[in-house]
Design a protein around this motif. Structure first.
Motif, PDB file in Angstrom:
ATOM      1  N   LYS A   4       0.845  -1.191   0.000  1.00 56.34           N
ATOM      2  CA  LYS A   4       0.000   0.000   0.000  1.00 56.34           C
ATOM      3  C   LYS A   4       0.877   1.236   0.000  1.00 56.34           C
ATOM      4  N   SER A   5       0.323   2.302  -0.555  1.00 61.61           N
ATOM      5  CA  SER A   5       1.032   3.578  -0.512  1.00 61.61           C
ATOM      6  C   SER A   5       0.143   4.620   0.152  1.00 61.61           C
ATOM      7  N   ILE A  40       5.778  10.423   1.449  1.00 62.79           N
ATOM      8  CA  ILE A  40       5.165   9.281   0.780  1.00 62.79           C
ATOM      9  C   ILE A  40       5.668   8.024   1.480  1.00 62.79           C
ATOM     10  N   ILE A  41       4.743   7.123   1.788  1.00 62.58           N
ATOM     11  CA  ILE A  41       5.096   5.870   2.454  1.00 62.58           C
ATOM     12  C   ILE A  41       4.604   4.714   1.589  1.00 62.58           C
ATOM     13  N   VAL A  42       5.470   3.736   1.361  1.00 57.71           N
ATOM     14  CA  VAL A  42       5.065   2.502   0.696  1.00 57.71           C
ATOM     15  C   VAL A  42       5.307   1.384   1.698  1.00 57.71           C
ATOM     16  N   THR A  43       4.242   0.622   1.989  1.00 59.27           N
ATOM     17  CA  THR A  43       4.360  -0.483   2.939  1.00 59.27           C
ATOM     18  C   THR A  43       4.288  -1.808   2.197  1.00 59.27           C
ATOM     19  N   ILE A  58       1.623   3.480  12.742  1.00 55.81           N
ATOM     20  CA  ILE A  58       1.916   4.724  12.026  1.00 55.81           C
ATOM     21  C   ILE A  58       0.980   5.832  12.492  1.00 55.81           C
ATOM     22  N   GLU A  59      -0.307   5.517  12.606  1.00 51.09           N
ATOM     23  CA  GLU A  59      -1.286   6.522  13.022  1.00 51.09           C
ATOM     24  C   GLU A  59      -1.053   7.020  14.442  1.00 51.09           C
ATOM     25  N   ALA A  60      -0.306   6.279  15.260  1.00 49.51           N
ATOM     26  CA  ALA A  60      -0.019   6.678  16.638  1.00 49.51           C
ATOM     27  C   ALA A  60       1.182   7.625  16.753  1.00 49.51           C
ATOM     28  N   LEU A  64       2.492  12.953  13.165  1.00 51.04           N
ATOM     29  CA  LEU A  64       1.602  12.720  12.029  1.00 51.04           C
ATOM     30  C   LEU A  64       0.286  13.456  12.231  1.00 51.04           C
ATOM     31  N   LYS A  65      -0.077  14.255  11.242  1.00 46.65           N
ATOM     32  CA  LYS A  65      -1.356  14.981  11.279  1.00 46.65           C
ATOM     33  C   LYS A  65      -2.440  14.195  10.548  1.00 46.65           C
ATOM     34  N   LEU A  66      -2.109  13.657   9.366  1.00 47.50           N
ATOM     35  CA  LEU A  66      -3.095  12.967   8.536  1.00 47.50           C
ATOM     36  C   LEU A  66      -2.409  11.887   7.717  1.00 47.50           C
ATOM     37  N   LEU A  67      -3.035  10.729   7.615  1.00 46.07           N
ATOM     38  CA  LEU A  67      -2.533   9.630   6.798  1.00 46.07           C
ATOM     39  C   LEU A  67      -3.615   9.273   5.793  1.00 46.07           C
ATOM     40  N   ALA A  68      -3.294   9.349   4.504  1.00 38.95           N
ATOM     41  CA  ALA A  68      -4.265   9.047   3.451  1.00 38.95           C
ATOM     42  C   ALA A  68      -3.712   7.957   2.545  1.00 38.95           C
ATOM     43  N   MET A  69      -4.465   6.846   2.416  1.00 38.29           N
ATOM     44  CA  MET A  69      -4.032   5.790   1.521  1.00 38.29           C
ATOM     45  C   MET A  69      -4.277   6.223   0.081  1.00 38.29           C
ATOM     46  N   VAL A  70      -3.278   6.010  -0.763  1.00 37.15           N
ATOM     47  CA  VAL A  70      -3.368   6.375  -2.177  1.00 37.15           C
ATOM     48  C   VAL A  70      -3.758   5.158  -2.995  1.00 37.15           C
TER      49      VAL A  70
END
Length: 79
Positions: A4-5, A40-43, A58-60, A64-70
């Motif tokens: 996922k990115s 940009i994060i690729v898992t 990651i969300e913890a 980090l303010k906002l994490l959005a999956m692309v």
């Protein structure tokens, strides 16, 4: 294997701290944007449950303010 990115938006002035925190995860490739306050994060994980756990970690992160999956896809393992 889920791949996922995500776009990670840091709190103001916290981009470097966010990059440091994300870089500690073996399942993450971290690419800082050069012209935006964005990472940009690729898992790449072994299972959906491992991906879910990683996303929770990651969300913890405080910076980090906002994490959005692309995008995301799951390649089934061949037996």
């Amino acid at each position: 294997m889920p791949v996922k990115s995500y776009l990670a938006h840091p709190h103001e002035g916290k981009k470097h701290k966010l990059i440091e925190a994300l870089s500690k995860f073996e399942q993450c490739e971290v690419v800082p944007a050069q012209n935006q306050d964005l990472v940009i994060i690729v898992t790449d994980t072994e299972s959906n449950s491992e991906e879910d756990h990683l996303k929770e970690q990651i969300e913890a992160i405080d910076s980090l303010k906002l994490l959005a999956m692309v995008s995301g896809f799951n390649t089934p393992k061949k037996n």
